[in-house]
Design a protein around this motif. Structure first.
Motif, PDB file in Angstrom:
ATOM      1  N   ASP A 101      62.827  71.378  27.964  1.00 21.30           N
ATOM      2  CA  ASP A 101      64.491  71.912  27.072  1.00 21.30           C
ATOM      3  C   ASP A 101      64.449  71.225  26.291  1.00 21.30           C
ATOM      4  O   ASP A 101      65.107  71.148  25.103  1.00 21.30           O
ATOM      5  CB  ASP A 101      64.524  72.692  27.973  1.00 21.30           C
ATOM      6  CG  ASP A 101      64.221  73.530  28.053  1.00 21.30           C
ATOM      7  OD1 ASP A 101      63.610  74.447  27.628  1.00 21.30           O
ATOM      8  OD2 ASP A 101      65.197  74.536  29.491  1.00 21.30           O
ATOM      9  N   GLU A 121      62.049  69.832  22.621  1.00 21.36           N
ATOM     10  CA  GLU A 121      62.597  70.645  21.741  1.00 21.36           C
ATOM     11  C   GLU A 121      63.981  70.721  21.488  1.00 21.36           C
ATOM     12  O   GLU A 121      63.750  70.728  20.156  1.00 21.36           O
ATOM     13  CB  GLU A 121      62.732  72.488  22.194  1.00 21.36           C
ATOM     14  CG  GLU A 121      61.032  72.719  23.343  1.00 21.36           C
ATOM     15  CD  GLU A 121      60.853  73.922  23.047  1.00 21.36           C
ATOM     16  OE1 GLU A 121      61.847  75.057  23.414  1.00 21.36           O
ATOM     17  OE2 GLU A 121      59.976  74.551  22.835  1.00 21.36           O
ATOM     18  N   ARG A 122      64.759  70.262  21.922  1.00 14.57           N
ATOM     19  CA  ARG A 122      66.266  70.449  21.371  1.00 14.57           C
ATOM     20  C   ARG A 122      66.184  69.009  20.486  1.00 14.57           C
ATOM     21  O   ARG A 122      66.643  69.115  19.543  1.00 14.57           O
ATOM     22  CB  ARG A 122      67.060  69.889  22.510  1.00 14.57           C
ATOM     23  CG  ARG A 122      67.567  71.337  23.423  1.00 14.57           C
ATOM     24  CD  ARG A 122      68.583  71.098  24.343  1.00 14.57           C
ATOM     25  NE  ARG A 122      70.121  69.619  23.642  1.00 14.57           N
ATOM     26  CZ  ARG A 122      70.703  69.169  24.564  1.00 14.57           C
ATOM     27  NH1 ARG A 122      70.452  69.216  26.196  1.00 14.57           N
ATOM     28  NH2 ARG A 122      71.175  68.408  24.179  1.00 14.57           N
ATOM     29  N   GLN A 162      63.302  70.867  32.711  1.00 12.11           N
ATOM     30  CA  GLN A 162      64.321  70.480  31.833  1.00 12.11           C
ATOM     31  C   GLN A 162      64.138  69.731  30.698  1.00 12.11           C
ATOM     32  O   GLN A 162      64.324  68.939  29.777  1.00 12.11           O
ATOM     33  CB  GLN A 162      65.430  69.868  32.758  1.00 12.11           C
ATOM     34  CG  GLN A 162      66.493  70.336  33.768  1.00 12.11           C
ATOM     35  CD  GLN A 162      66.987  69.039  34.331  1.00 12.11           C
ATOM     36  OE1 GLN A 162      66.429  68.959  35.433  1.00 12.11           O
ATOM     37  NE2 GLN A 162      68.054  69.660  34.148  1.00 12.11           N
TER      38      GLN A 162
END
Length: 319
Positions: free
Chosen positions: A255, A258-259, A252
């Motif tokens: 991710d 990166e977002r 998590q």
């Protein structure tokens, strides 16, 4: 009950905790935070900017009023990375003395690490009288406490006290100004790679001095970490009670980093848990956390809303 006031002046924010001291420990009376960006351009110029100083003093004048209103018996003002690095830090010291009537302490990285560790672990390691287990179930010492600030990040290893620590000059403001500020919106892949290389170099230095491989639990502090946690929990608004001691999986964290790095600033500002003053630097902060989790092989990070501010309060709560 005696009341104490702790002020933490960092690179990105200035924060206040007024706490009541009793047999059960500290209880919050007031907890405030203002984004002032004291460390604006310090990495480039080596000086505190006049406008940054005035933003900081304005926030502190408001805090002084609260301290007077709540009749805090003891006050301690601590300043960290940006002020350590500034050639004109005496201007900061003089301004703080005028506002609070007390000398601010420009502490070393080692002192910062000690206070962060105390604040983060005081309730984490407290044993339940019913079970004899730590209050945050499932966590195991030794702890690696990581405090990601605006100008620096502190790494502290210990169980009930500090066993090893190091402060390195990677922080969300410093890395944004160094690599990401002028690299597009969102930043280019090349800029993110350069920031990653900078972080990894620092993590190599940490691993050479702090035996991170001994740590059983990673504890993350400060706004970058708590914002990532709030996103992982998909909270409709920032809720410190839900964030405190939440456990965010490594996948998590990756991710979300990166977002955030792939988002334009305008899109980041729409995230429900995002503080407006953190929008432009959260990508760098999340990247630092992601690299720590990945490089050191942790499966998750335990988030703490208790940090250096609580450590400062504990330091002046003693008889």
């Amino acid at each position: 009950m005696m009341r104490v006031a702790a002020i933490d002046c960092g690179t990105n924010s200035v924060r206040l905790l007024i706490a009541a001291v009793g047999a059960g420990g500290l209880s919050d009376v007031e907890r405030r935070m203002e984004i002032v960006r004291l460390g604006q351009d310090v990495d480039r110029t080596g000086r505190l900017a006049p406008e940054a100083l005035e933003r900081t003093f304005t926030a502190m004048r408001g805090y002084a009023g609260l301290i007077d209103r709540h009749e805090a018996a003891r006050v301690r003002v601590v300043a960290t990375s940006a002020t350590r690095d500034a050639a004109n830090r005496q201007e900061f010291v003089d301004g703080v003395r005028e506002i609070f009537g007390t000398e601010p302490e420009v502490i070393t990285g080692a002192e910062e690490a000690e206070l962060s560790f105390t604040g983060a672990t005081r309730d984490l390691v407290r044993l339940s009288p019913e079970t004899g287990m730590p209050s945050c179930e499932g966590t195991r010492p030794p702890y690696l406490v990581v405090d990601i600030g605006g100008g620096s990040t502190e790494f502290v290893l210990g169980s009930t006290h500090v066993e090893a620590a190091l402060s390195v000059d990677i922080g969300c403001v410093r890395l944004t100004e160094r690599h990401l500020r002028d690299a597009g919106d969102p930043p280019s892949a090349e800029a993110v790679e350069a920031a990653t290389a900078d972080i990894d170099d620092a993590l190599d230095r940490v691993a050479a001095e702090v035996p991170v491989e001994r740590a059983m639990t990673l504890v993350g502090l400060a706004g970058s970490v708590t914002t990532v946690a709030g996103m992982a929990l998909e909270l409709p608004e920032y809720d410190p009670e839900k964030i405190h001691h939440s456990r965010i999986a490594a996948g998590q964290v990756h991710d979300i980093a990166e977002r955030l790095l792939g988002m334009a600033v305008a899109r980041r500002s729409a995230i429900p848990v995002m503080h407006p003053g953190r929008v432009d630097v959260i990508g760098a902060g999340a990247l630092i956390l992601d690299r720590i989790v990945s490089r050191y092989g942790f499966g998750e990070v335990v988030t703490s809303e208790r940090d250096i501010l609580d450590g400062i309060a504990w330091s002046i709560a003693k008889p």
